[in-house]
Design an enzyme around this catalytic site. Structure first.
Site, PDB file in Angstrom:
ATOM      1  N   CYS A 179       8.555 -10.593   3.054  1.00 15.90           N
ATOM      2  CA  CYS A 179       7.280 -10.506   2.353  1.00 15.90           C
ATOM      3  C   CYS A 179       7.368  -9.450   1.254  1.00 15.90           C
ATOM      4  CB  CYS A 179       6.215 -10.114   3.363  1.00 15.90           C
ATOM      5  SG  CYS A 179       4.565 -10.036   2.691  1.00 15.90           S
ATOM      6  N   PRO A 180       6.850  -9.664   0.050  1.00 13.10           N
ATOM      7  CA  PRO A 180       6.043 -10.797  -0.389  1.00 13.10           C
ATOM      8  C   PRO A 180       6.862 -11.874  -1.094  1.00 13.10           C
ATOM      9  CG  PRO A 180       5.909  -9.077  -2.034  1.00 13.10           C
ATOM     10  CD  PRO A 180       6.883  -8.607  -0.994  1.00 13.10           C
TER      11      PRO A 180
END
Lengths: 381, 78
Positions: free
Chosen positions: B17-18
């Site tokens: 993430c992201p």
């Protein structure tokens, strides 16, 4: 037969690795059993973190430059040239200007990041940045005379070099403007492409309240779509438009075309095993630093630690032993929170960061490290 | 299995993430209005990130398809 290690890229990762190998493989280099070549398209090594301080008039770009020749061990062949093609089947490299191809037994890609402002219409004309020498000096010239209005810092896309730097810039700008009695005349807005203020949730949770305390406005889910330099507006894909008087951006980043052309990964990043740093699509190829698609931050400390791992693995392979060294995601980072205070984080693949309370001592530690960085590049620290 | 036609697939499996959301945003950025992008992600955070971003950006999340070890998100660019 001489084993030939070629490193492409003379930034932090490539330079530390070249010096690491010169030290680690000294007997083999002396005996002519191994040759290490470092290829870079510039004769100077650049320490980019200096650029953060240039807009505030605290550093000059030359403070971040040294001739590679002074930094790299004499046992390493330094070649100032541009690689134009990688053939991983025949293990050969092509060079610019029609120079003969060169073979390698082991290849390390440390080609780093490049800025791609042209991805966003209007960015090159309307946005300043501190992610290049010319960008930092242009921003300095504008920022030193900036006394009132809307200051917008927009992070356009990730990954980008030094994920902490956008936070550092707004914290430093806030403090610097307060010291000069100008803060009430300047609104600061920080934009970030996802729903928090930093990619790492732990750093985002730490930074957000500091931004609120300092009256730094935040726009999340803001992916810049276009900039109108005439109207001085920046518009996001999500439909938000912001007015600015001074726009500082973190431009979109990419790697080098060479990597995609060689089938090693998309957008210039090499697909690697995140522990061994070996390329997934080719034998005897490693990547490190920004070039390696590991998901860890594009930071000098990452390149530094990864260079040690690749150095150990290459030495083992050259000596016919199993390569056992692995990278655990270790990242160290100082985060300036003003002109005389900083925080510090340390984390890896398994352990998340826990930012230290900002202090003057950490700020001076960061400045001290910036001075001693040249020992890191030489492989001494 | 969904029978939604898609114009492009973004395979972000394995990305931290992201990464998956940014890969999706990057592809939407270079797509035409009406294009459908299929995002493959094994990151749990995508289950909240992608719907939130799609809503904020005015794009339509047509479906989320669950597999054993990843999810497929179908997003139509507004």
């Amino acid at each position: 037969m001489t084993e030939h290690v070629v490193i492409i890229g003379g930034g932090t990762g490539g330079t530390v690795l070249a010096n690491d190998l010169a030290d680690r493989l000294e007997p083999e280099l002396d005996a002519g059993d191994v040759r290490v070549t470092l290829v870079n398209d510039d004769s100077e090594h650049v320490y980019k973190p200096v650029w953060l301080y240039v807009p505030f008039g605290q550093r000059e770009p030359d403070d971040g430059r040294r001739p590679l020749d002074d930094l790299v061990d004499d046992a390493v062949d330094l070649r100032i040239d541009r690689v134009t093609g990688i053939d991983t089947e025949s293990q050969r490299l092509r060079f610019s200007g029609g120079a003969p191809p060169v073979g390698y037994d082991y290849l390390v890609l440390a080609t780093g990041s490049t800025l791609e402002p042209d991805q966003i219409p209007g960015l090159a004309e309307g946005g300043y940045n501190f992610y290049s020498e010319s960008g930092a000096t242009d921003l300095r010239d504008e920022f030193l005379e900036f006394t009132e209005g809307e200051l917008v810092l927009s992070v356009i896309g990730t990954p980008h070099m030094c994920p902490a730097a956008p936070l550092e810039f707004v914290f430093m700008a806030d403090d610097w403007l307060r010291e000069r009695g100008l803060r009430e005349a300047v609104d600061i807005t920080y934009t970030y492409p996802i729903q928090r203020v930093h990619g790492n949730p732990h750093i985002a949770e730490w930074a957000r309240p500091l931004m609120e305390e300092r009256d730094i406005q935040v726009e999340t889910f803001f992916n810049a779509e276009s900039i109108d330099p005439e109207a001085e507006t920046i518009t996001s894909m999500e439909g938000t438009e912001l007015d600015y008087d001074l726009l500082v951006t973190i431009p979109p980043h990419g790697g080098v075309d060479l990597i995609e052309e060689a089938g090693l990964g998309d957008d210039g990043w090499v697909d690697v095993d995140k522990h061994t740093l070996e390329a997934e699509a080719a034998e005897n190829v490693y990547a490190l630093g920004d070039t390696a698609d590991t998901g860890v931050p594009n930071a000098g400390s990452v390149a530094h630690y990864q260079a040690g791992v690749v150095g150990q693995r290459l030495a083992s392979e050259i000596r016919g032993r199993p390569a056992t060294a692995t990278y655990d995601g270790k990242t160290l980072c100082f985060i300036e929170t003003g002109m005389d205070a900083a925080s510090f984080v340390e984390f890896d693949y398994e352990n998340p960061p826990s930012p230290a309370p900002p202090s003057e001592k950490l700020h001076w530690s960061k400045l001290a490290y910036n001075e001693s960085y040249w020992l890191t590049a030489r492989g001494l620290l | 299995m969904t029978d939604i036609d898609h114009d492009e697939t973004v395979d972000a499996r394995g990305a931290a993430c992201p990464g998956p959301l940014m890969d999706l945003i990057g592809t939407v950025r270079s797509s035409e209005s009406g294009d459908v992008i299929r995002l493959l992600s094994d990151n749990e955070q995508s289950l909240t990130d992608v719907p939130e971003w799609a809503e904020k950006a005015g794009n339509e999340l047509l479906a989320v398809e669950e597999f054993d070890d990843y999810n497929a998100f179908y997003v139509e660019k507004a």
